[in-house]
Every structure is written in C-alpha cells, then in structure tokens.
Enzyme design. Structure first.
Site, PDB file in Angstrom:
ATOM      1  N   CYS A   1       0.826  -1.211   0.000  1.00  0.00           N
ATOM      2  CA  CYS A   1       0.000   0.000   0.000  1.00  0.00           C
ATOM      3  C   CYS A   1       0.857   1.257   0.000  1.00  0.00           C
ATOM      4  O   CYS A   1       1.379   1.671   1.035  1.00  0.00           O
ATOM      5  CB  CYS A   1      -0.929  -0.010   1.207  1.00  0.00           C
ATOM      6  SG  CYS A   1      -1.887   1.496   1.364  1.00  0.00           S
TER       7      CYS A   1
ATOM      8  N   CYS B   1      -0.411   4.077   2.225  1.00  0.00           N
ATOM      9  CA  CYS B   1      -0.179   3.894   3.666  1.00  0.00           C
ATOM     10  C   CYS B   1       1.288   4.139   4.006  1.00  0.00           C
ATOM     11  O   CYS B   1       1.598   4.728   5.025  1.00  0.00           O
ATOM     12  CB  CYS B   1      -0.524   2.472   4.108  1.00  0.00           C
ATOM     13  SG  CYS B   1      -1.995   1.792   3.367  1.00  0.00           S
ATOM     14  N   ASP B   2       2.191   3.658   3.169  1.00  0.00           N
ATOM     15  CA  ASP B   2       3.600   3.587   3.569  1.00  0.00           C
ATOM     16  C   ASP B   2       4.554   4.451   2.748  1.00  0.00           C
ATOM     17  O   ASP B   2       5.726   4.566   3.102  1.00  0.00           O
ATOM     18  CB  ASP B   2       4.067   2.116   3.501  1.00  0.00           C
ATOM     19  CG  ASP B   2       3.237   1.237   4.413  1.00  0.00           C
ATOM     20  OD1 ASP B   2       2.843   1.721   5.480  1.00  0.00           O
ATOM     21  OD2 ASP B   2       2.954   0.081   4.052  1.00  0.00           O
TER      22      ASP B   2
END
Ligand code: NDP
Length: 308
Positions: free
Chosen positions: A138, A141-142
């Site tokens: 992701c 997200c990261d």
C-alpha cells in the site's frame, strides 16, 4: 439461545461500497441489518488515492472520507455497524449460522457477503521476512516513509501504475518491475506512467529476492529473456500484483470459481445457496470498481428483501 448467540433477519459481511450500499437499502426496507466491518473497515477504498471516477464528486473525493459518508448514511437508517470478523460459517441449513471473532454466533435468515478481496503477494521468503520493514502492499499507507528515496513497485496493472505514479511524487526514483513486455494497465494509466520522468520501467523482469537484513536495501531481479540478474538499490518494495477474494470461510459451502470468487446467477447476486447473496469484489474480478460494487450491493439488498 445462549448469551453469545443472536438471532437476526439480515447479516451483512463487509464494509466497502458493496456492504454499505446493501446496508443503506436493507435498513430502509426495515430488514434491520447487522453489518460486521471485517479486517479493513471501509474496505479497499480506504487505502487508495483520491477517487475521481465515482459519479457525484466532480472534484474527486478522498477514499476514506467517501467510505465514512457511506457509513453515516447506512447508520442514519438504523444499520447496526459493528467491528468484527466472520471466522466461520454454516450455510448448510436456514437460518444460517455465522461465527464472529471465533466467539459470537449470529443466526440470520439472509446473508449478504461483501467481504471483498485482499492484496496478493509474491510468496518469496524475503517478502515475508521484510513485510512491514520496507515491503508493503500500500503506497498510500507507507509511501511517506520513503520520501526522497528510491523504491520499486512490482506489477503492471492499474494498481501498480497508480502506486508508481503516487510514489513518484514522494520518492526520488520509482522502478517498476514488470514480468512481461507490456503493461496490463489501462491506456490512460500507462500514459501517466510513461510521462513521469522519475519512473523507470523494467520490462521482462521478475523479482528473485528482496535484499536486506532488517530493512530493505535492494532487490535482485532476473531478466526473463536473458536470464541475467540485475540488482537495484532501493529502500522500499511495493507489491501491486492483484487480489485474492476473501472467501476462505465459504469454501465447500458456496460455489466458487477456480480463483475463489463467489459464483452468482447471471444478472443477479444470488449465490448457489438460497438466501445467501454476494456483492462487490468478492464476486467480481472483471470490473472491481466502487460504483459497480455499490450497484451490486443495491441488487443484493433488493433481492434479499424480495426473498423474505
Ligand atoms: P491486475 O490483475 O489487473 O494486474 C496485476 C498485475 O500484476 C499484472 O501486470 C500481472 O502481470 C502482474 N502480476 C501478477 N502476478 C505476478 C507475479 N507473481 N509476479 C509479477 N507480476 C505479477 O490487478 P490490479 O490490482 O492492478 O487491478 C485489478 C483491477 O482493478 C483491474 O480491473 C484494474 O483495472 C482495476 N483498478 C482500477 C483503478 C482505477 O481505475 N483507478 C486503480 C486500480 C485498479 P501480467 O499482466 O503478466 O498478468
């Protein structure tokens, strides 16, 4: 009936666009639905970039925000939305029995399955070992952790193209590792990738190993045409190679296709068991859009209501 057993009319599993749309319709039809959110409340849209193709949002909308609005709308009509994961199910007789978090039993006349699908992994040892330490599925997200650094994205579909484009705005350089000599992504997404100067595509390459002891510091890939190994220095490795439907608990109980997707009657959300309906990505590996998921959630709710 024990304290930990509850008898309800309509159970919805999943909280993406399919589950929450089914919730809006079934609650308005007074089926008093109980919805369990599953592992990823809000579903996959909560880990995507801005949604620009959902009608009604001319300026685009953040995926998480959109799902919060879906949820609010479902709650407005009385849907009982709960945190929890269905861990087993018995669909052999009606009413059906579903166990939540291995402890609570729900007995329901109707089940709408909208459990979606989850990211696929390459299944190599270094990917498992370094997951969360430089390996991710992701970018939204990261990606932040790799600001100014070099990263790789594996995959050639729309997800990979989208993740690479997103990362190109944060990272110094993005390597795309593509196993064939073409991208599977839509023409528009391909063009976006080709037009981004800091994305380099490595066609005909497969990942051999992700390098690093405690965190990722490189990737070893093999050129499938020449057999030659090539090393890239990277700090983050993003896997974007497709999805697997979340149907494990229904194996052997519902008719599934060879990839595990629930088979529904054409033009309907009816599964192989009467009273069990499936909506969204769990039964769709073709369109997989928020709007089509929402549409099939609506169909499931209407079919559920008519079946009672
Ligand atoms: P896809 O199945 O479309 O693409 C998967 C990609 O990963 C392909 O390029 C495939 O290669 C590659 N791949 C699969 N397994 C491996 C492996 N083991 N090693 C290396 N590469 C591998 O999945 P996506 O998640 O990209 O997209 C799913 C659906 O969602 C599509 O319909 C897509 O259009 C849609 N989508 C739409 C978006 C949008 O409209 N904004 C955004 C994201 C997704 P190969 O081509 O060789 O099979």
């Amino acid at each position: 009936m024990t304290e930990n057993t509850e008898r309800i009319k309509c159970l919805i599993l999943g909280s993406g666009p399919a589950g929450l749309t089914a919730a809006i319709y079934t609650s308005r039809a007074d089926l008093k639905p109980v919805l369990y959110e599953g592992l990823q409340p809000g579903g996959q849209l909560t880990i995507t970039t801005d949604v620009e193709n959902f009608p009604g949002y001319p300026d685009g909308v953040n995926g998480t925000e959109m799902m919060e609005q879906f949820k609010r709308q479902a709650e407005r009509f009385g849907t009982d939305i709960r945190w929890g994961l269905a861990t087993s199910a018995d669909l052999s007789q009606r009413p059906f029995k579903v166990i939540i978090d291995e402890e609570k039993t729900i007995i329901a006349d109707i089940i709408i399955i909208a459990t979606g699908s989850s990211a696929q992994w390459l299944n190599i040892e270094s990917e498992r070992r370094l997951n969360g330490f430089g390996v991710s599925a992701c970018a939204i997200c990261d990606g932040f952790f790799y600001r100014g650094l070099d990263v790789a994205v594996v995959g050639g579909g729309d997800t990979a193209a989208e993740e690479a484009t997103y990362l190109s705005k944060i990272c110094r350089k993005v390597h795309m590792i593509v196993r064939r000599d073409v991208l599977r992504a839509s023409k528009a997404m391909q063009q976006r990738v080709f037009d981004t100067p800091n994305i380099e595509i490595h066609f005909n390459h497969v990942t051999k190993e992700i390098l690093g002891e405690k965190t990722v510091n490189g990737v070893l890939m093999t050129n499938v045409k020449t057999g030659e190994d090539v090393k890239l220095d990277i700090s983050g490795f993003f896997v974007a190679i497709g999805h697997k439907p979340n149907t494990d608990i229904f194996e052997g109980q519902l008719e599934l296709d060879e990839n595990g997707y629930i088979i529904t009657k054409p033009g309907s959300t009816q599964t192989s068991v009467e009273g069990v309906f499936a909506a969204g990505d769990v039964q769709d590996h073709v369109f997989m859009q928020a709007i089509t998921a929402a549409g099939s959630g609506c169909m499931a709710a209407i079919e559920a209501e008519r079946s009672l």
